[in-house]
Write a protein that holds these residues in place. Structure first.
Motif, PDB file in Angstrom:
ATOM      1  N   LEU A 202     -65.631  18.232   0.527  1.00 52.45           N
ATOM      2  CA  LEU A 202     -64.171  18.282   0.436  1.00 52.45           C
ATOM      3  C   LEU A 202     -63.703  18.107  -0.997  1.00 52.45           C
ATOM      4  O   LEU A 202     -64.462  17.692  -1.879  1.00 52.45           O
ATOM      5  CB  LEU A 202     -63.554  17.219   1.340  1.00 52.45           C
ATOM      6  CG  LEU A 202     -64.018  15.764   1.195  1.00 52.45           C
ATOM      7  CD1 LEU A 202     -63.296  15.051   0.056  1.00 52.45           C
ATOM      8  CD2 LEU A 202     -63.807  15.014   2.502  1.00 52.45           C
ATOM      9  N   ARG A 209     -58.452  11.256   0.540  1.00 47.46           N
ATOM     10  CA  ARG A 209     -59.019  12.280   1.423  1.00 47.46           C
ATOM     11  C   ARG A 209     -60.369  11.848   1.968  1.00 47.46           C
ATOM     12  O   ARG A 209     -60.737  12.178   3.103  1.00 47.46           O
ATOM     13  CB  ARG A 209     -59.141  13.606   0.669  1.00 47.46           C
ATOM     14  CG  ARG A 209     -57.800  14.227   0.298  1.00 47.46           C
ATOM     15  CD  ARG A 209     -58.002  15.496  -0.512  1.00 47.46           C
ATOM     16  NE  ARG A 209     -56.711  16.047  -0.946  1.00 47.46           N
ATOM     17  CZ  ARG A 209     -56.514  16.652  -2.113  1.00 47.46           C
ATOM     18  NH1 ARG A 209     -57.524  16.799  -2.959  1.00 47.46           N
ATOM     19  NH2 ARG A 209     -55.329  17.121  -2.433  1.00 47.46           N
ATOM     20  N   ARG A 212     -59.634   9.334   4.807  1.00 44.71           N
ATOM     21  CA  ARG A 212     -59.196   9.991   6.041  1.00 44.71           C
ATOM     22  C   ARG A 212     -60.342  10.739   6.717  1.00 44.71           C
ATOM     23  O   ARG A 212     -60.443  10.772   7.947  1.00 44.71           O
ATOM     24  CB  ARG A 212     -58.037  10.949   5.734  1.00 44.71           C
ATOM     25  CG  ARG A 212     -56.742  10.247   5.334  1.00 44.71           C
ATOM     26  CD  ARG A 212     -55.565  11.206   5.381  1.00 44.71           C
ATOM     27  NE  ARG A 212     -55.684  12.264   4.401  1.00 44.71           N
ATOM     28  CZ  ARG A 212     -55.210  12.201   3.159  1.00 44.71           C
ATOM     29  NH1 ARG A 212     -54.612  11.090   2.732  1.00 44.71           N
ATOM     30  NH2 ARG A 212     -55.343  13.226   2.325  1.00 44.71           N
ATOM     31  N   ALA A 213     -61.214  11.342   5.911  1.00 45.58           N
ATOM     32  CA  ALA A 213     -62.336  12.079   6.484  1.00 45.58           C
ATOM     33  C   ALA A 213     -63.262  11.144   7.251  1.00 45.58           C
ATOM     34  O   ALA A 213     -63.722  11.468   8.349  1.00 45.58           O
ATOM     35  CB  ALA A 213     -63.109  12.801   5.388  1.00 45.58           C
ATOM     36  N   PHE A 219     -60.077  16.458   7.562  1.00 49.58           N
ATOM     37  CA  PHE A 219     -60.156  16.777   6.141  1.00 49.58           C
ATOM     38  C   PHE A 219     -60.049  18.281   5.966  1.00 49.58           C
ATOM     39  O   PHE A 219     -60.241  19.055   6.911  1.00 49.58           O
ATOM     40  CB  PHE A 219     -61.466  16.262   5.536  1.00 49.58           C
ATOM     41  CG  PHE A 219     -62.681  17.036   5.976  1.00 49.58           C
ATOM     42  CD1 PHE A 219     -63.288  17.933   5.128  1.00 49.58           C
ATOM     43  CD2 PHE A 219     -63.215  16.856   7.243  1.00 49.58           C
ATOM     44  CE1 PHE A 219     -64.403  18.663   5.526  1.00 49.58           C
ATOM     45  CE2 PHE A 219     -64.331  17.564   7.653  1.00 49.58           C
ATOM     46  CZ  PHE A 219     -64.924  18.465   6.784  1.00 49.58           C
TER      47      PHE A 219
END
Length: 228
Positions: A202, A209, A212-213, A219
């Motif tokens: 990502l 990020r 969150r992934a 993502f």
């Protein structure tokens, strides 16, 4: 989960901005506070490529260039260690054994390069396999795996999902030498293929990020799925 996060040098320290490194440390500490067991691997980024380019012009061979790159990754690792304070092992791990022992002590290990002719992409995959990680996250400057170089081909298409065998096929023709900046290299892909570790690639320019992934599985990038 046990998670290994590979942070590209180009997203952690492209310009040695302390705030950016601190933001990444905050993201790692947030995952740590949620109970995840963590390992981190740090790349060399533009600083390593600058040193490698100068040394190549001066006649250094590829192994010497690899060794120079390893030294820079460990410098970047020390920046992250400083920001993680007492949660990190005090120095960059110089072997997979050192990294695993740090995890067993309850510390967050920070690894850079380990040996010549092996990128930090491969280090992250090998370390994830070595410690039995549930998830491997590559936080890079490229938002996923493409069928061509998106910086050179406007028609390059990103894979949202692909199998590990397909990943190997896609990147098999990428030229690799010291200082390469491919999002995932061939050796890393082959380790992912044999280990069956779920992997995400990502855009890591925003460290949230990564959080969150890991936390939500959401993502914008490419997910590499183990083969059946």
């Amino acid at each position: 989960m046990k998670v290994v996060v590979s942070i590209g040098g180009s997203v952690l320290a492209p310009d040695l901005d302390a705030d950016r490194v601190a933001d990444y440390a905050d993201a790692i500490q947030s995952l740590d506070a949620q109970g995840h067991t963590l390992g981190t691997v740090v790349g060399g980024g533009p600083t390593a490529r600058d040193y490698i380019g100068s040394a190549r012009d001066l006649g250094a061979n590829e192994i010497e260039l690899d060794q120079l790159g390893i030294a820079v990754t460990r410098l970047n690792g020390r920046l992250l260690i400083a920001a993680l304070d007492d949660r990190a092992a005090p120095t960059p791990a110089e072997s997979y054994d050192e990294g695993r022992e740090a995890i067993r002590r309850g510390d967050i290990p920070v690894l850079g390069g380990i040996v010549a002719a092996q990128t930090t992409d491969a280090v992250a995959a090998a370390f994830a396999e070595y410690v039995g990680a549930d998830l491997l996250v590559y936080a890079t400057s490229v938002p996923g795996v493409y069928d061509a170089d998106p910086n050179e081909d406007d028609d390059a298409t990103r894979f949202d999902e692909l199998g590990a065998d397909e990943l190997v096929d896609v990147i098999a023709d990428i030229e690799m030498d010291a200082g390469s900046s491919a999002p995932v290299d061939l050796l890393a892909a082959k380790i992912i293929q044999r280990s069956g570790i779920r992997t995400m690639v990502l855009d890591g320019t925003d460290p949230e990020r990564v959080v969150r992934a890991v936390e939500d599985g959401e993502f914008d990038g490419s997910e590499i799925l183990p083969e059946a």
